[in-house]
Design a protein around this motif. Sequence first.
Motif, mmCIF file in Angstrom:
data_model
loop_
_atom_site.group_PDB
_atom_site.id
_atom_site.type_symbol
_atom_site.label_atom_id
_atom_site.label_comp_id
_atom_site.label_asym_id
_atom_site.label_seq_id
_atom_site.Cartn_x
_atom_site.Cartn_y
_atom_site.Cartn_z
ATOM 1 N N ARG A 60 22.628 26.556 16.123
ATOM 2 C CA ARG A 60 23.922 26.871 16.656
ATOM 3 C C ARG A 60 24.891 25.962 16.073
ATOM 4 O O ARG A 60 24.554 24.826 15.769
ATOM 5 N N GLY A 61 26.044 26.375 15.710
ATOM 6 C CA GLY A 61 26.876 25.805 15.186
ATOM 7 C C GLY A 61 27.156 25.617 13.620
ATOM 8 O O GLY A 61 26.201 25.789 13.044
ATOM 9 N N VAL A 62 28.193 25.736 13.126
ATOM 10 C CA VAL A 62 28.687 25.706 11.793
ATOM 11 C C VAL A 62 28.379 24.407 11.024
ATOM 12 O O VAL A 62 28.517 23.591 11.620
ATOM 13 N N THR A 63 27.630 24.376 9.964
ATOM 14 C CA THR A 63 27.492 23.253 9.345
ATOM 15 C C THR A 63 27.753 23.252 7.810
ATOM 16 O O THR A 63 27.745 24.147 7.388
ATOM 17 N N GLY A 64 27.723 22.238 7.164
ATOM 18 C CA GLY A 64 27.921 21.983 5.838
ATOM 19 C C GLY A 64 27.022 21.997 4.904
ATOM 20 O O GLY A 64 27.194 22.007 3.678
ATOM 21 N N PHE A 65 25.655 22.521 5.448
ATOM 22 C CA PHE A 65 24.502 22.417 4.677
ATOM 23 C C PHE A 65 23.457 23.220 5.594
ATOM 24 O O PHE A 65 23.536 23.433 6.527
ATOM 25 N N PRO A 66 22.481 23.772 4.560
ATOM 26 C CA PRO A 66 21.267 24.376 5.406
ATOM 27 C C PRO A 66 20.528 23.582 6.233
ATOM 28 O O PRO A 66 20.233 22.447 6.107
ATOM 29 N N HIS A 91 17.028 31.125 4.000
ATOM 30 C CA HIS A 91 16.373 30.925 2.792
ATOM 31 C C HIS A 91 14.878 31.045 3.012
ATOM 32 O O HIS A 91 14.280 30.761 4.061
ATOM 33 N N MET A 92 14.418 32.144 2.337
ATOM 34 C CA MET A 92 13.156 32.577 2.366
ATOM 35 C C MET A 92 11.870 32.707 1.212
ATOM 36 O O MET A 92 12.589 32.239 0.055
ATOM 37 N N THR A 93 10.844 32.278 1.450
ATOM 38 C CA THR A 93 9.882 32.342 0.482
ATOM 39 C C THR A 93 8.967 33.737 0.734
ATOM 40 O O THR A 93 8.643 33.936 1.795
ATOM 41 N N ALA A 94 8.928 34.614 -0.550
ATOM 42 C CA ALA A 94 8.238 35.879 -0.233
ATOM 43 C C ALA A 94 6.613 35.537 -0.351
ATOM 44 O O ALA A 94 6.187 34.560 -0.884
ATOM 45 N N ALA A 95 6.057 36.368 0.777
ATOM 46 C CA ALA A 95 4.559 36.041 0.763
ATOM 47 C C ALA A 95 3.663 36.309 -0.195
ATOM 48 O O ALA A 95 2.744 35.542 -0.657
ATOM 49 N N PRO A 115 6.119 39.574 6.458
ATOM 50 C CA PRO A 115 5.183 38.643 6.159
ATOM 51 C C PRO A 115 5.746 37.148 5.518
ATOM 52 O O PRO A 115 5.244 36.381 5.110
ATOM 53 N N ASP A 116 7.122 37.503 5.014
ATOM 54 C CA ASP A 116 7.824 36.257 4.130
ATOM 55 C C ASP A 116 8.082 35.021 5.001
ATOM 56 O O ASP A 116 7.905 35.210 6.462
ATOM 57 N N THR A 117 8.280 33.924 4.613
ATOM 58 C CA THR A 117 8.390 32.838 5.296
ATOM 59 C C THR A 117 9.974 32.275 5.233
ATOM 60 O O THR A 117 10.554 32.106 4.450
ATOM 61 N N VAL A 118 10.596 32.295 6.474
ATOM 62 C CA VAL A 118 11.876 31.547 6.398
ATOM 63 C C VAL A 118 11.806 30.218 6.589
ATOM 64 O O VAL A 118 11.123 29.409 7.280
ATOM 65 N N ARG A 119 12.663 29.273 5.683
ATOM 66 C CA ARG A 119 12.794 27.972 5.588
ATOM 67 C C ARG A 119 13.821 27.152 6.383
ATOM 68 O O ARG A 119 13.521 26.395 6.813
ATOM 69 N N THR A 120 15.074 27.750 6.067
ATOM 70 C CA THR A 120 16.195 27.223 6.510
ATOM 71 C C THR A 120 17.274 28.166 7.113
ATOM 72 O O THR A 120 17.035 29.236 6.728
ATOM 73 N N VAL A 121 18.060 27.567 7.602
ATOM 74 C CA VAL A 121 19.369 28.628 8.123
ATOM 75 C C VAL A 121 20.599 27.931 7.899
ATOM 76 O O VAL A 121 20.618 26.716 8.032
ATOM 77 N N TYR A 122 21.661 28.649 7.441
ATOM 78 C CA TYR A 122 22.805 27.913 7.144
ATOM 79 C C TYR A 122 23.847 28.857 7.874
ATOM 80 O O TYR A 122 24.120 29.951 7.537
ATOM 81 N N ILE A 123 24.593 28.320 8.949
ATOM 82 C CA ILE A 123 25.595 28.822 9.496
ATOM 83 C C ILE A 123 26.972 28.588 9.005
ATOM 84 O O ILE A 123 27.373 27.098 9.150
#
Length: 129
Positions: A60-66, A91-95, A115-123
């Motif tokens: 939750r919440g706006v951030t300045g970075f992922p 930010h994803m990485t393909a399986a 089947p891909d992998t999520v690594r980061t979220v950036y709001i």
Amino acid sequence: MGPGEKMMTTAMAGALVAAALAAGAPSAAARVDPGCAELDVCFYKTADDWAHGQPTGSYRGVTGFPQELGPDAYGAYAVYSALNEERALLHMTAAGDGHVYGICLAPYEQRVLWPDTVRTVYIDGKAGC
């Protein structure tokens, strides 16, 4: 086949198609109640978590970075955005080949990520994708 039989067969086929469209099996991504609190981006580690509306991680919440995802969200099966106006960038990485790519998740959007992998979220606080 006589004219009456042809008419009956056509009517039956039409009725079956209409019934199939009305019943429409939900897709793997379809969720009625994702169990996600308003203003959160929720992650579901497994298909079972997703099916039962039980998020395993949320941000939750706006951030300045992922934000790097913790173990409860990293590699999640699915994601749901309960943001009102902001987008969430994943930010994803393909399986298969390991290439890196991004997904823009609009407010109230849901996706199966596997089947891909999520690594980061950036709001980032911006509207629209």
